[in-house]
Design a protein around this motif. Structure first.
Motif, PDB file in Angstrom:
ATOM      1  N   LEU A  45       0.835  -1.196   0.000  1.00  0.00           N
ATOM      2  CA  LEU A  45       0.000   0.000   0.000  1.00  0.00           C
ATOM      3  C   LEU A  45       0.870   1.246   0.000  1.00  0.00           C
ATOM      4  N   LEU A  46       0.308   2.337  -0.497  1.00  0.00           N
ATOM      5  CA  LEU A  46       1.048   3.591  -0.640  1.00  0.00           C
ATOM      6  C   LEU A  46       1.331   4.233   0.710  1.00  0.00           C
ATOM      7  N   VAL A  47       2.457   4.940   0.781  1.00  0.00           N
ATOM      8  CA  VAL A  47       2.748   5.733   1.972  1.00  0.00           C
ATOM      9  C   VAL A  47       1.986   7.035   1.879  1.00  0.00           C
ATOM     10  N   ALA A  68      -9.567   5.169   0.286  1.00  0.00           N
ATOM     11  CA  ALA A  68      -9.693   3.915  -0.466  1.00  0.00           C
ATOM     12  C   ALA A  68      -8.293   3.421  -0.833  1.00  0.00           C
ATOM     13  N   PRO A  69      -7.526   2.916   0.128  1.00  0.00           N
ATOM     14  CA  PRO A  69      -6.126   2.528  -0.132  1.00  0.00           C
ATOM     15  C   PRO A  69      -5.976   1.427  -1.182  1.00  0.00           C
ATOM     16  N   ILE A  70      -6.891   0.458  -1.199  1.00  0.00           N
ATOM     17  CA  ILE A  70      -6.764  -0.642  -2.154  1.00  0.00           C
ATOM     18  C   ILE A  70      -7.051  -0.145  -3.568  1.00  0.00           C
ATOM     19  N   GLY A  71      -8.164   0.564  -3.735  1.00  0.00           N
ATOM     20  CA  GLY A  71      -8.512   1.089  -5.055  1.00  0.00           C
ATOM     21  C   GLY A  71      -7.511   2.131  -5.530  1.00  0.00           C
ATOM     22  N   ALA A  72      -7.008   2.969  -4.611  1.00  0.00           N
ATOM     23  CA  ALA A  72      -6.036   3.996  -4.988  1.00  0.00           C
ATOM     24  C   ALA A  72      -4.755   3.358  -5.512  1.00  0.00           C
ATOM     25  N   PRO A 130     -15.265   6.051  -3.698  1.00  0.00           N
ATOM     26  CA  PRO A 130     -14.401   6.981  -4.444  1.00  0.00           C
ATOM     27  C   PRO A 130     -12.926   6.687  -4.205  1.00  0.00           C
ATOM     28  N   VAL A 131     -12.145   6.667  -5.290  1.00  0.00           N
ATOM     29  CA  VAL A 131     -10.700   6.470  -5.179  1.00  0.00           C
ATOM     30  C   VAL A 131      -9.946   7.761  -5.481  1.00  0.00           C
TER      31      VAL A 131
END
Length: 391
Positions: free
Chosen positions: A3-5, A33-37, A131-132
């Motif tokens: 996942l993104l920082v 939305a960490p997964i979709g982002a 929403p992402v």
């Protein structure tokens, strides 16, 4: 990939839309939305978004994209599998410019994305509707994406593994707009500078207007403003000269009146004072009458205005209620079509499974019939043997 920082990340896309620069920017929502982002950024970084058609564009509802013209790219991301649904901390709100993955059931998000046009109260109630990101610039470009075909494009016929997909789109939907290229801009200044140069080079390769022309337009605008300012200054000087002349004429006139003899002046002043007293009394009477009439008129006008305002408010309320009902009906209708389109592929898989089940059942029935025939023959032979022995 993990996942993104934390830190802002933008996806900037250059499109075929002939509005402004043709660019729009998505601010990715990594917290909501960490997964979709993460999937959105990976799609942009891998080049999957490049060349995507806006194949579903419905005014006042959404712009959808996510089917690659490259069979290899589409196959790669299909093999990655669907995403698990994000769990937002609060109820999702779909407003103008909201970006989300499209889906049809739990954990069904893959590569299809859409941008909402206006507020959409009918979306955000299902687990895959999260929403992402959102459009932070270039929304005027999004609004000018061609919407003449609505949702008439058959998603099955535009799949890149079909040999006639390109001909189907060119022949039937030649005006579809598309994404030319996308880049990801990270929050660090150095990363943004390097990536901004990359986008500028992409724009230059696409024959966008050179910066020199834009700078020349600014200079021309400044020259025009200087000319206007100079003309206004000339007019102001002329007006000042004219006022000075009028003042001098007035001063000369006053000086000539002062030359009148003192006795005549005193008589004139006494007569004027009497006339002024009479005039003041008449004016007072007239003012009282006028004030009374004005008060009555104001009261009548206020009453009429209050009545008109009440009527206008009632009409506005009725119109708002009707518009809300129409919007809800339209949103429900379009949403049903949206879900039907996204269910296309799952329905095809179900039909294939049903056909396979039917074939298996038919094979089992044939085997059972053969076994029964063999048993009948064995039983007939056995009976025949016993009959012969009995004879």
């Amino acid at each position: 990939m993990g996942l993104l920082v934390s830190g802002s990340t933008d996806v900037i896309c250059h499109t075929s839309v002939a509005t402004g620069s043709g660019n729009f920017t998505i601010r990715v929502d990594k917290e909501g939305a960490p997964i979709g982002a993460q999937r959105l950024i990976e799609l942009a970084q891998s080049g999957f978004l490049d060349g995507l058609l806006f194949f579903r564009a419905i005014p006042n509802f959404l712009i959808q994209f996510g089917i690659s013209p490259s069979a290899d790219k589409q196959r790669h991301w299909t093999q990655q599998g669907n995403l698990k649904d994000d769990s937002p901390k609060s109820a999702p709100r779909f407003v103008d410019g909201t970006v989300s993955f499209a889906g049809y059931s739990t954990d069904s998000r893959s590569t299809h994305l859409f941008i909402s046009l206006g507020k959409q109260p009918g979306l955000g109630h299902r687990p895959w509707e999260v929403p992402v990101g959102s459009i932070i610039s270039g929304m005027e470009v999004v609004r000018n994406i061609y919407t003449g075909y609505g949702d008439k494009v058959d998603q099955g016929k535009m799949q890149p593994d079909r040999p006639d997909a390109d001909e189907y789109l060119r022949s039937n939907f030649p005006k579809l707009d598309y994404i030319k290229a996308c880049i990801v801009l990270e929050s660090s200044e150095s990363a943004r500078s390097a990536q901004a140069r990359e986008l500028e080079q992409a724009a230059a390769d696409d024959d966008l207007e050179p910066k020199e022309n834009a700078q020349q337009e600014i200079k021309d605008g400044e020259s025009d403003q200087d000319a206007v300012a100079e003309e206004e200054g000339k007019e102001e000087v002329q007006n000042v000269d004219k006022e000075e002349e009028e003042y001098e004429d007035h001063a000369a006139e006053v000086a000539s009146k002062d030359k009148v003899e003192e006795p005549e002046v005193e008589e004139m002043e006494e007569g004027k004072e009497e006339e002024e007293v009479d005039e003041e009394e008449e004016e007072d009477d007239d003012e009282k009458d006028n004030n009374e009439e004005e008060e009555e008129e104001e009261e009548d006008e206020e009453e009429e205005e209050e009545e008109d305002e009440e009527e206008d408010e009632e009409e506005d309320e009725e119109e708002e209620e009707e518009e809300e009902e129409e919007e809800e009906e339209e949103a429900d209708d379009v949403e049903e079509r949206f879900e039907e389109d996204n269910d296309t592929f799952s329905e095809e898989d179900e039909e294939e499974d049903e056909e396979e089940d039917e074939e298996e059942e038919e094979e089992e029935e044939e085997e059972e019939e053969e076994e029964e025939e063999e048993e009948d023959e064995e039983e007939a032979d056995d009976v025949e043997e016993r009959f012969e022995e009995a004879q």
